[in-house]
Design a protein around this motif. Sequence first.
Motif, PDB file in Angstrom:
ATOM      1  N   VAL A  33       0.771  -1.169   0.047  1.00 23.83           N
ATOM      2  CA  VAL A  33      -0.086  -0.019   0.135  1.00 23.83           C
ATOM      3  C   VAL A  33       0.849   1.403   0.134  1.00 23.83           C
ATOM      4  O   VAL A  33       1.709   1.298   0.950  1.00 23.83           O
ATOM      5  CB  VAL A  33      -0.980   0.033   1.081  1.00 23.83           C
ATOM      6  CG1 VAL A  33      -1.791   1.216   1.227  1.00 23.83           C
ATOM      7  CG2 VAL A  33      -1.766  -1.194   1.300  1.00 23.83           C
ATOM      8  N   TYR A  34       0.708   2.276  -0.945  1.00 20.71           N
ATOM      9  CA  TYR A  34       1.420   3.386  -1.013  1.00 20.71           C
ATOM     10  C   TYR A  34       0.785   4.374  -0.214  1.00 20.71           C
ATOM     11  O   TYR A  34      -0.584   4.544  -0.584  1.00 20.71           O
ATOM     12  CB  TYR A  34       1.636   3.780  -2.709  1.00 20.71           C
ATOM     13  CG  TYR A  34       2.102   5.070  -2.697  1.00 20.71           C
ATOM     14  CD1 TYR A  34       3.413   5.281  -2.452  1.00 20.71           C
ATOM     15  CD2 TYR A  34       1.292   6.149  -3.256  1.00 20.71           C
ATOM     16  CE1 TYR A  34       3.970   6.599  -2.637  1.00 20.71           C
ATOM     17  CE2 TYR A  34       2.186   7.467  -3.331  1.00 20.71           C
ATOM     18  CZ  TYR A  34       3.202   7.837  -2.935  1.00 20.71           C
ATOM     19  OH  TYR A  34       3.743   8.936  -3.436  1.00 20.71           O
ATOM     20  N   THR A  41      -7.708  -2.240   4.801  1.00 22.83           N
ATOM     21  CA  THR A  41      -6.462  -3.033   5.223  1.00 22.83           C
ATOM     22  C   THR A  41      -6.057  -2.576   6.675  1.00 22.83           C
ATOM     23  O   THR A  41      -6.825  -1.560   7.106  1.00 22.83           O
ATOM     24  CB  THR A  41      -5.279  -2.355   4.170  1.00 22.83           C
ATOM     25  OG1 THR A  41      -5.036  -0.942   4.303  1.00 22.83           O
ATOM     26  CG2 THR A  41      -5.380  -2.619   2.787  1.00 22.83           C
ATOM     27  N   SER A  42      -4.945  -2.906   6.946  1.00 23.61           N
ATOM     28  CA  SER A  42      -4.637  -2.545   8.482  1.00 23.61           C
ATOM     29  C   SER A  42      -4.340  -1.063   8.654  1.00 23.61           C
ATOM     30  O   SER A  42      -4.149  -0.603   9.733  1.00 23.61           O
ATOM     31  CB  SER A  42      -3.391  -3.462   8.831  1.00 23.61           C
ATOM     32  OG  SER A  42      -2.474  -3.498   8.023  1.00 23.61           O
ATOM     33  N   VAL A  43      -3.910  -0.356   7.369  1.00 24.01           N
ATOM     34  CA  VAL A  43      -3.543   0.910   7.473  1.00 24.01           C
ATOM     35  C   VAL A  43      -4.511   2.107   7.153  1.00 24.01           C
ATOM     36  O   VAL A  43      -4.643   3.153   6.935  1.00 24.01           O
ATOM     37  CB  VAL A  43      -2.159   1.505   6.654  1.00 24.01           C
ATOM     38  CG1 VAL A  43      -1.143   0.850   7.315  1.00 24.01           C
ATOM     39  CG2 VAL A  43      -2.310   1.066   5.124  1.00 24.01           C
ATOM     40  N   GLY A  44      -5.750   1.605   6.508  1.00 18.63           N
ATOM     41  CA  GLY A  44      -7.048   2.232   6.099  1.00 18.63           C
ATOM     42  C   GLY A  44      -7.622   1.721   4.763  1.00 18.63           C
ATOM     43  O   GLY A  44      -7.149   0.721   4.269  1.00 18.63           O
ATOM     44  N   LYS A  45      -8.189   2.551   4.200  1.00 20.59           N
ATOM     45  CA  LYS A  45      -9.026   1.862   2.854  1.00 20.59           C
ATOM     46  C   LYS A  45      -8.015   2.354   1.867  1.00 20.59           C
ATOM     47  O   LYS A  45      -7.484   3.267   1.802  1.00 20.59           O
ATOM     48  CB  LYS A  45     -10.246   2.828   2.809  1.00 20.59           C
ATOM     49  CG  LYS A  45     -11.290   2.355   1.945  1.00 20.59           C
ATOM     50  CD  LYS A  45     -13.053   3.143   2.303  1.00 20.59           C
ATOM     51  CE  LYS A  45     -13.096   4.330   1.570  1.00 20.59           C
ATOM     52  NZ  LYS A  45     -14.508   4.534   1.706  1.00 20.59           N
ATOM     53  N   ALA A  46      -7.905   1.436   0.752  1.00 20.26           N
ATOM     54  CA  ALA A  46      -6.932   1.391  -0.322  1.00 20.26           C
ATOM     55  C   ALA A  46      -7.613   0.982  -1.534  1.00 20.26           C
ATOM     56  O   ALA A  46      -8.747   0.194  -1.668  1.00 20.26           O
ATOM     57  CB  ALA A  46      -5.960   0.833  -0.051  1.00 20.26           C
ATOM     58  N   VAL A  47      -7.299   1.293  -2.799  1.00 17.67           N
ATOM     59  CA  VAL A  47      -7.806   0.895  -4.109  1.00 17.67           C
ATOM     60  C   VAL A  47      -6.631   0.201  -4.730  1.00 17.67           C
ATOM     61  O   VAL A  47      -5.466   0.630  -4.899  1.00 17.67           O
ATOM     62  CB  VAL A  47      -8.295   2.269  -5.061  1.00 17.67           C
ATOM     63  CG1 VAL A  47      -8.536   1.565  -6.287  1.00 17.67           C
ATOM     64  CG2 VAL A  47      -9.315   3.171  -4.173  1.00 17.67           C
ATOM     65  N   ILE A  71      -0.180  -7.685  -5.369  1.00 16.56           N
ATOM     66  CA  ILE A  71      -1.225  -6.829  -5.003  1.00 16.56           C
ATOM     67  C   ILE A  71      -0.530  -5.419  -4.745  1.00 16.56           C
ATOM     68  O   ILE A  71      -0.110  -5.237  -3.523  1.00 16.56           O
ATOM     69  CB  ILE A  71      -2.085  -7.410  -4.046  1.00 16.56           C
ATOM     70  CG1 ILE A  71      -2.745  -8.729  -4.467  1.00 16.56           C
ATOM     71  CG2 ILE A  71      -3.194  -6.353  -3.677  1.00 16.56           C
ATOM     72  CD1 ILE A  71      -3.373  -9.522  -3.380  1.00 16.56           C
ATOM     73  N   ASN A  72      -0.769  -4.430  -5.462  1.00 16.70           N
ATOM     74  CA  ASN A  72      -0.512  -3.194  -5.158  1.00 16.70           C
ATOM     75  C   ASN A  72      -1.581  -2.067  -5.084  1.00 16.70           C
ATOM     76  O   ASN A  72      -2.691  -2.487  -5.895  1.00 16.70           O
ATOM     77  CB  ASN A  72       0.443  -2.290  -6.209  1.00 16.70           C
ATOM     78  CG  ASN A  72       1.892  -3.247  -6.385  1.00 16.70           C
ATOM     79  OD1 ASN A  72       2.336  -3.684  -5.375  1.00 16.70           O
ATOM     80  ND2 ASN A  72       2.278  -3.135  -7.537  1.00 16.70           N
ATOM     81  N   ALA A  73      -1.538  -1.252  -4.019  1.00 13.52           N
ATOM     82  CA  ALA A  73      -2.749  -0.748  -3.713  1.00 13.52           C
ATOM     83  C   ALA A  73      -2.266   0.877  -3.300  1.00 13.52           C
ATOM     84  O   ALA A  73      -1.182   1.155  -3.165  1.00 13.52           O
ATOM     85  CB  ALA A  73      -3.579  -0.976  -2.672  1.00 13.52           C
ATOM     86  N   VAL A  74      -3.205   2.070  -3.564  1.00 15.65           N
ATOM     87  CA  VAL A  74      -2.916   3.462  -3.167  1.00 15.65           C
ATOM     88  C   VAL A  74      -4.186   3.519  -1.927  1.00 15.65           C
ATOM     89  O   VAL A  74      -5.135   3.447  -2.233  1.00 15.65           O
ATOM     90  CB  VAL A  74      -3.197   4.299  -4.168  1.00 15.65           C
ATOM     91  CG1 VAL A  74      -3.031   5.752  -3.795  1.00 15.65           C
ATOM     92  CG2 VAL A  74      -2.118   3.851  -5.183  1.00 15.65           C
ATOM     93  N   LEU A  75      -3.678   4.190  -1.117  1.00 16.12           N
ATOM     94  CA  LEU A  75      -4.123   4.618   0.207  1.00 16.12           C
ATOM     95  C   LEU A  75      -5.330   5.900  -0.202  1.00 16.12           C
ATOM     96  O   LEU A  75      -4.841   6.495  -0.877  1.00 16.12           O
ATOM     97  CB  LEU A  75      -3.525   5.250   1.446  1.00 16.12           C
ATOM     98  CG  LEU A  75      -4.122   5.312   2.608  1.00 16.12           C
ATOM     99  CD1 LEU A  75      -4.511   3.683   3.271  1.00 16.12           C
ATOM    100  CD2 LEU A  75      -3.296   5.670   3.862  1.00 16.12           C
TER     101      LEU A  75
END
Length: 126
Positions: free
Chosen positions: A63-64, A102-108, A119-123
């Motif tokens: 997650v970025y 995710t554990s750090v927040g909502k991501a796409v 699996i790459n995602a952006v917060l």
Amino acid sequence: MIFQGRSKRKYTGKLYKRFRKKRKYELGREYVEALIGERKIKKIRVRGGNCKIRIYKDRYANVYIPAEKKVVKAEIKRVLENKAHIHFARRNVLTKGAVIETSVGKAVITSRPGQDGVINAVLVEE
């Protein structure tokens, strides 16, 4: 196997006459639904000797975080929304564009898990 060539029928409904058989390079494969769970992958040889990594299950996403300009490995809890199919969110299917918790927040999700093997995602800023 799925054949993704031209249509079998003309616009009038008449069947086209086959001019040749199917070719190996016209091969299509079944879609793999990436789910949440213990990591399970499979390597597939594709045209040109290249490799695609299919993810069947994975628990973590890269997650970025735009505010901090860094990437963290976060645990995926569940799929909140998935525009690819109305029932994918209910079944926790991971595809590109899916909104995950995710554990750090909502991501796409920005990668294609069935093709990229990651699996790459952006917060998402709230």
